[in-house]
Design a protein around this motif. Structure first.
Motif, PDB file in Angstrom:
ATOM      1  N   GLU A   1       0.850  -1.179   0.000  1.00 29.78           N
ATOM      2  CA  GLU A   1       0.000   0.000   0.000  1.00 29.78           C
ATOM      3  C   GLU A   1       0.890   1.235   0.000  1.00 29.78           C
ATOM      4  OE1 GLU A   1      -2.777  -0.174   3.209  1.00 29.78           O
ATOM      5  OE2 GLU A   1      -3.838  -1.922   2.397  1.00 29.78           O
ATOM      6  N   PHE A   2       0.595   2.192  -0.875  1.00 32.37           N
ATOM      7  CA  PHE A   2       1.467   3.346  -1.052  1.00 32.37           C
ATOM      8  C   PHE A   2       0.630   4.537  -1.479  1.00 32.37           C
ATOM      9  CE2 PHE A   2       1.310   0.636  -4.786  1.00 32.37           C
ATOM     10  CZ  PHE A   2       0.917   1.506  -5.793  1.00 32.37           C
ATOM     11  N   THR A   3       1.196   5.708  -1.349  1.00 41.05           N
ATOM     12  CA  THR A   3       0.534   6.930  -1.787  1.00 41.05           C
ATOM     13  C   THR A   3       1.014   7.290  -3.192  1.00 41.05           C
ATOM     14  OG1 THR A   3       2.223   8.462  -0.952  1.00 41.05           O
ATOM     15  CG2 THR A   3       0.518   7.732   0.610  1.00 41.05           C
ATOM     16  N   VAL A   4       0.265   8.175  -3.845  1.00 44.87           N
ATOM     17  CA  VAL A   4       0.688   8.642  -5.159  1.00 44.87           C
ATOM     18  C   VAL A   4       2.014   9.385  -5.038  1.00 44.87           C
ATOM     19  CG1 VAL A   4       0.124  10.235  -7.046  1.00 44.87           C
ATOM     20  CG2 VAL A   4      -1.633   8.713  -6.132  1.00 44.87           C
ATOM     21  N   GLY A   5       2.189  10.112  -3.938  1.00 44.86           N
ATOM     22  CA  GLY A   5       3.452  10.811  -3.726  1.00 44.86           C
ATOM     23  C   GLY A   5       4.624   9.853  -3.612  1.00 44.86           C
TER      24      GLY A   5
ATOM     25  N   GLY B   1      -5.419   8.331 -13.993  1.00 47.43           N
ATOM     26  CA  GLY B   1      -6.292   8.432 -15.159  1.00 47.43           C
ATOM     27  C   GLY B   1      -6.463   7.129 -15.907  1.00 47.43           C
ATOM     28  N   THR B   2      -5.618   6.127 -15.655  1.00 48.56           N
ATOM     29  CA  THR B   2      -5.758   4.827 -16.301  1.00 48.56           C
ATOM     30  C   THR B   2      -6.607   3.923 -15.417  1.00 48.56           C
ATOM     31  OG1 THR B   2      -3.621   4.985 -17.423  1.00 48.56           O
ATOM     32  CG2 THR B   2      -4.547   2.780 -17.133  1.00 48.56           C
ATOM     33  N   PRO B   3      -7.801   3.536 -15.860  1.00 52.44           N
ATOM     34  CA  PRO B   3      -8.665   2.688 -15.018  1.00 52.44           C
ATOM     35  C   PRO B   3      -7.950   1.405 -14.603  1.00 52.44           C
ATOM     36  CG  PRO B   3      -9.893   3.536 -16.896  1.00 52.44           C
ATOM     37  CD  PRO B   3      -8.454   3.879 -17.138  1.00 52.44           C
ATOM     38  N   GLY B   4      -7.995   1.104 -13.314  1.00 52.67           N
ATOM     39  CA  GLY B   4      -7.424  -0.133 -12.807  1.00 52.67           C
ATOM     40  C   GLY B   4      -5.929  -0.109 -12.582  1.00 52.67           C
ATOM     41  N   PHE B   5      -5.264   1.010 -12.889  1.00 52.63           N
ATOM     42  CA  PHE B   5      -3.822   1.060 -12.666  1.00 52.63           C
ATOM     43  C   PHE B   5      -3.511   1.157 -11.183  1.00 52.63           C
ATOM     44  CE2 PHE B   5       0.340   3.247 -12.576  1.00 52.63           C
ATOM     45  CZ  PHE B   5       1.075   2.332 -13.317  1.00 52.63           C
ATOM     46  N   LEU B   6      -4.221   2.042 -10.492  1.00 48.05           N
ATOM     47  CA  LEU B   6      -4.143   2.138  -9.042  1.00 48.05           C
ATOM     48  C   LEU B   6      -5.529   1.918  -8.458  1.00 48.05           C
ATOM     49  CD1 LEU B   6      -1.842   5.265  -8.501  1.00 48.05           C
ATOM     50  CD2 LEU B   6      -1.185   2.856  -8.632  1.00 48.05           C
ATOM     51  N   VAL B   7      -5.596   1.189  -7.355  1.00 46.90           N
ATOM     52  CA  VAL B   7      -6.867   0.878  -6.698  1.00 46.90           C
ATOM     53  C   VAL B   7      -6.817   1.431  -5.277  1.00 46.90           C
ATOM     54  CG1 VAL B   7      -8.402  -0.958  -5.920  1.00 46.90           C
ATOM     55  CG2 VAL B   7      -7.122  -1.211  -8.073  1.00 46.90           C
ATOM     56  N   PRO B   8      -7.827   2.214  -4.858  1.00 49.47           N
ATOM     57  CA  PRO B   8      -7.826   2.718  -3.481  1.00 49.47           C
ATOM     58  C   PRO B   8      -7.756   1.572  -2.479  1.00 49.47           C
ATOM     59  CG  PRO B   8      -9.479   3.849  -4.793  1.00 49.47           C
ATOM     60  CD  PRO B   8      -8.970   2.719  -5.645  1.00 49.47           C
ATOM     61  N   ALA B   9      -6.889   1.735  -1.479  1.00 47.28           N
ATOM     62  CA  ALA B   9      -6.717   0.699  -0.459  1.00 47.28           C
ATOM     63  C   ALA B   9      -7.648   0.889   0.728  1.00 47.28           C
ATOM     64  CB  ALA B   9      -5.265   0.675   0.024  1.00 47.28           C
ATOM     65  N   GLY B  10      -8.394   2.005   0.744  1.00 49.95           N
ATOM     66  CA  GLY B  10      -9.366   2.212   1.811  1.00 49.95           C
ATOM     67  C   GLY B  10      -8.808   2.835   3.061  1.00 49.95           C
ATOM     68  N   GLY B  11      -7.711   3.540   2.968  1.00 46.53           N
ATOM     69  CA  GLY B  11      -7.139   4.176   4.141  1.00 46.53           C
ATOM     70  C   GLY B  11      -6.267   5.348   3.758  1.00 46.53           C
ATOM     71  N   THR B  12      -5.711   6.010   4.760  1.00 43.39           N
ATOM     72  CA  THR B  12      -4.796   7.137   4.554  1.00 43.39           C
ATOM     73  C   THR B  12      -3.578   6.950   5.440  1.00 43.39           C
ATOM     74  OG1 THR B  12      -5.875   8.475   6.258  1.00 43.39           O
ATOM     75  CG2 THR B  12      -6.693   8.708   3.989  1.00 43.39           C
TER      76      THR B  12
ATOM     77  N   THR C   1      -0.005   9.330   7.183  1.00 42.44           N
ATOM     78  CA  THR C   1       0.743  10.571   7.366  1.00 42.44           C
ATOM     79  C   THR C   1       2.242  10.280   7.478  1.00 42.44           C
ATOM     80  OG1 THR C   1       0.442  10.438   9.773  1.00 42.44           O
ATOM     81  CG2 THR C   1      -1.178  11.720   8.530  1.00 42.44           C
ATOM     82  N   ARG C   2       2.675   9.105   6.987  1.00 42.06           N
ATOM     83  CA  ARG C   2       4.087   8.735   7.172  1.00 42.06           C
ATOM     84  C   ARG C   2       5.035   9.622   6.389  1.00 42.06           C
ATOM     85  NH1 ARG C   2       2.462   3.251   4.523  1.00 42.06           N
ATOM     86  NH2 ARG C   2       2.597   3.650   2.271  1.00 42.06           N
ATOM     87  N   GLN C   3       4.524  10.352   5.388  1.00 40.50           N
ATOM     88  CA  GLN C   3       5.368  11.281   4.647  1.00 40.50           C
ATOM     89  C   GLN C   3       5.268  12.699   5.196  1.00 40.50           C
ATOM     90  OE1 GLN C   3       7.516  10.288   2.163  1.00 40.50           O
ATOM     91  NE2 GLN C   3       6.866   8.246   2.792  1.00 40.50           N
ATOM     92  N   GLY C   4       4.531  12.863   6.299  1.00 36.43           N
ATOM     93  CA  GLY C   4       4.348  14.186   6.870  1.00 36.43           C
ATOM     94  C   GLY C   4       3.214  14.934   6.184  1.00 36.43           C
ATOM     95  N   GLY C   5       2.772  16.026   6.808  1.00 37.73           N
ATOM     96  CA  GLY C   5       1.710  16.822   6.219  1.00 37.73           C
ATOM     97  C   GLY C   5       0.340  16.206   6.421  1.00 37.73           C
ATOM     98  N   ARG C   6      -0.582  16.555   5.524  1.00 37.50           N
ATOM     99  CA  ARG C   6      -1.958  16.077   5.630  1.00 37.50           C
ATOM    100  C   ARG C   6      -2.045  14.595   5.273  1.00 37.50           C
ATOM    101  NH1 ARG C   6      -5.196  20.178   1.887  1.00 37.50           N
ATOM    102  NH2 ARG C   6      -3.430  19.595   0.526  1.00 37.50           N
ATOM    103  N   PRO C   7      -3.057  13.901   5.780  1.00 37.64           N
ATOM    104  CA  PRO C   7      -3.219  12.482   5.431  1.00 37.64           C
ATOM    105  C   PRO C   7      -3.347  12.307   3.920  1.00 37.64           C
ATOM    106  CG  PRO C   7      -4.619  13.048   7.290  1.00 37.64           C
ATOM    107  CD  PRO C   7      -4.058  14.351   6.765  1.00 37.64           C
ATOM    108  N   ALA C   8      -2.648  11.306   3.401  1.00 41.47           N
ATOM    109  CA  ALA C   8      -2.680  11.020   1.964  1.00 41.47           C
ATOM    110  C   ALA C   8      -3.338   9.679   1.738  1.00 41.47           C
ATOM    111  CB  ALA C   8      -1.263  11.014   1.387  1.00 41.47           C
ATOM    112  N   GLN C   9      -4.114   9.565   0.651  1.00 43.98           N
ATOM    113  CA  GLN C   9      -4.828   8.339   0.346  1.00 43.98           C
ATOM    114  C   GLN C   9      -3.859   7.225  -0.031  1.00 43.98           C
ATOM    115  OE1 GLN C   9      -7.671   8.729  -2.818  1.00 43.98           O
ATOM    116  NE2 GLN C   9      -8.642   6.751  -2.432  1.00 43.98           N
TER     117      GLN C   9
END
Length: 254
Positions: free
Chosen positions: A185-189, A214-225, A227-235
């Motif tokens: 599980e990872f963030t877009v950042g 923008g590519t359907p099915g390339f990334l799938v939301p994991a259902g959580g966020t 803050t391990r990179q700092g700042g606001r919670p990231a999906q």
């Protein structure tokens, strides 16, 4: 069928060499081992070794990876478990002079894995370390620690490493290969920083987010966020079933 005489052909050995890449501290790094036996004893080299008579090539590559680094490997398209690493065949190298011992043909494999700790040495490697690809490729004729005499990588491993890095750099333009550098599980950042490390360039965060989502099915939301990179919670996302980016995300020219 005409008679076949095996003795009419000179014997030669087959080895596997591994280009093991990961991203550490936002830099693309490769695994190198210090050779514990001749030839090139004491020199840094890619991990690898001879293929056993009963092994196929993929099994030999996976065995050498486990013996010399403690990592496990999985074939492309197969989910990684635990400390699993992406494994794919890279190229074959057969210069008659590439090994001073005898005629040796090497089949190289590309191995990709998320941020990894210091690996353990094994086999004929008396030490093993991560080194930045930039240092290995830009200073391949003078690679070494500050406190040791510099020397090029053993055999033709500088060429093999360069080919492996170029394969990784080109494939992440159009495939999901970059996710092999990420945890499950990872963030877009975090994914963007993989691209930046592999390509060695800075990318615009907004454009990158638009392209990879923008590519359907390339990334799938994991259902959580997170803050391990700092700042606001990231999906958080997981790699989806889509294996191709459409349209491709071309490397910026530098």
């Amino acid at each position: 069928m005409s008679p076949y005489d095996p003795s009419a052909f000179p014997p030669f050995a087959v080895t596997v060499d591994l280009v093991v890449l990961t991203v550490r501290r936002h830099a693309l790094c490769a695994l190198v081992v210090r050779r514990g036996e001749p030839p090139y004893q004491g020199r840094w080299a890619l991990p690898g070794g001879f293929v056993r008579a009963e092994e196929d090539l993929g099994a030999a590559a996976a065995r050498e990876l486990a013996e010399e680094t403690g990592l496990c490997a999985h074939e492309p398209g197969t989910p990684a478990l635990g400390n699993g690493a992406h494994l794919e065949q890279l190229a074959t190298y057969g210069d008659p002079q590439r090994d001073p011992r005898m005629r040796v043909v090497s089949v190289a494999y590309l191995v990709l894995a998320p941020d990894l700790p210091a690996p353990r040495a094994g086999g004929d490697a008396n030490s093993v370390r991560w080194a930045t690809v930039e240092a290995l490729l830009n200073q391949e004729s003078a690679f070494g620690r500050e406190d040791e005499q510099s020397a090029p990588l053993a055999f033709d491993h500088a060429q093999i490493l360069g080919d492996g890095v170029e394969r990784a750099r080109s494939k992440i333009e159009y495939s999901s290969l970059a996710t092999a550098f990420c945890p499950p599980e990872f963030t877009v950042g975090e994914l963007r920083r993989v691209y930046e490390a592999v390509w060695g360039v800075a990318l615009d965060p907004r454009n990158f987010h638009r392209k990879v989502t923008g590519t359907p099915g390339f990334l799938v939301p994991a259902g959580g966020t997170t803050t391990r990179q700092g700042g606001r919670p990231a999906q958080l996302f997981r790699a989806g079933g889509a294996t191709l980016l459409n349209p491709p995300m071309l490397r910026p020219e530098v």
